[in-house]
Scaffold this motif. Sequence first.
Motif, PDB file in Angstrom:
ATOM      1  N   ARG A 121       0.857  -1.184  -0.094  1.00 36.69           N
ATOM      2  CA  ARG A 121      -0.019   0.156   0.062  1.00 36.69           C
ATOM      3  C   ARG A 121       0.975   1.211   0.028  1.00 36.69           C
ATOM      4  NH1 ARG A 121      -3.578  -1.449   3.181  1.00 36.69           N
ATOM      5  NH2 ARG A 121      -2.626  -1.187   5.283  1.00 36.69           N
ATOM      6  N   GLU A 154      -4.951   0.214  -1.843  1.00 32.56           N
ATOM      7  CA  GLU A 154      -5.407  -0.833  -1.031  1.00 32.56           C
ATOM      8  C   GLU A 154      -5.125  -2.240  -1.765  1.00 32.56           C
ATOM      9  OE1 GLU A 154      -6.261  -1.994   2.460  1.00 32.56           O
ATOM     10  OE2 GLU A 154      -6.158   0.198   1.952  1.00 32.56           O
ATOM     11  N   THR A 155      -4.584  -3.361  -1.008  1.00 39.20           N
ATOM     12  CA  THR A 155      -4.348  -4.314  -1.719  1.00 39.20           C
ATOM     13  C   THR A 155      -5.323  -5.499  -0.813  1.00 39.20           C
ATOM     14  OG1 THR A 155      -2.483  -5.001  -0.068  1.00 39.20           O
ATOM     15  CG2 THR A 155      -2.101  -4.390  -2.388  1.00 39.20           C
TER      16      THR A 155
END
Length: 245
Positions: free
Chosen positions: A151, A157-158
């Motif tokens: 991130r 956002e992962t």
Amino acid sequence: MIGLTCLTTNGRPMTPPKLNRRRALIVLSKIDEILAWEKNTAQERDTRFVELGRYLCEVRAGQYWRLDNLGSFDEFLERKFPGSRRKAYYFMTIHEHLPRIAKPELRLVGWTKATELVKVARRDGDRFESAIWLHKARSMQTEDFKREVDRHLTGKETEPWEIIYFKLYKSQLPVIEHALETAALMLGTDKSRGYCLEMICADFLAGANLENGDAKMLLLALDRLYKLLPSPQKQQFLEGLKRAS
């Protein structure tokens, strides 16, 4: 590849450093001692990665591998780390890029998290906030910390992820590979095989639930299919819905 592995630069021979045989013997024996210790304990391998990284960097700089009549540093790593040279380079990179973090602190977080810290240190340079990132490494689970690093590096956002294993027969591979390649053509080559597999499954669920009349599952499958499509195909899909209505 990190490291000095040959004796030429720009076509001109380099003068190798004077070999300090006494120091070379000490360092090489330390490396052998650590590797032997790892094999003879039930603890996780590479727990002494900080020491290994320091000694390996010294071997590379002083060309101590010449003491074993080897032709390059890579040959030395092949002998000492069969099948895991990449990990040896990770240890060296940790030593080189995290000098501001105390070695005992690095040992506590482990080499996997230390490798992630290197990514941040490389990107941030002089702005690397070692104390803050060390606290995150200590307080977060490994996968959570990796997502935090991703991130920070990408600004995106992962999602949490996991690797799933299952057996396939060789006779099944041609059909599966062809399906994944076809999905990749539709999604674009930037998408992973995991996304391609999801598209295939979502397409199957959409067709199955269209016949079974399960509107909830059909909507879920169509939603995932739409989100996986590249932007031009999303627009084409929306225009088709407008014409249909």
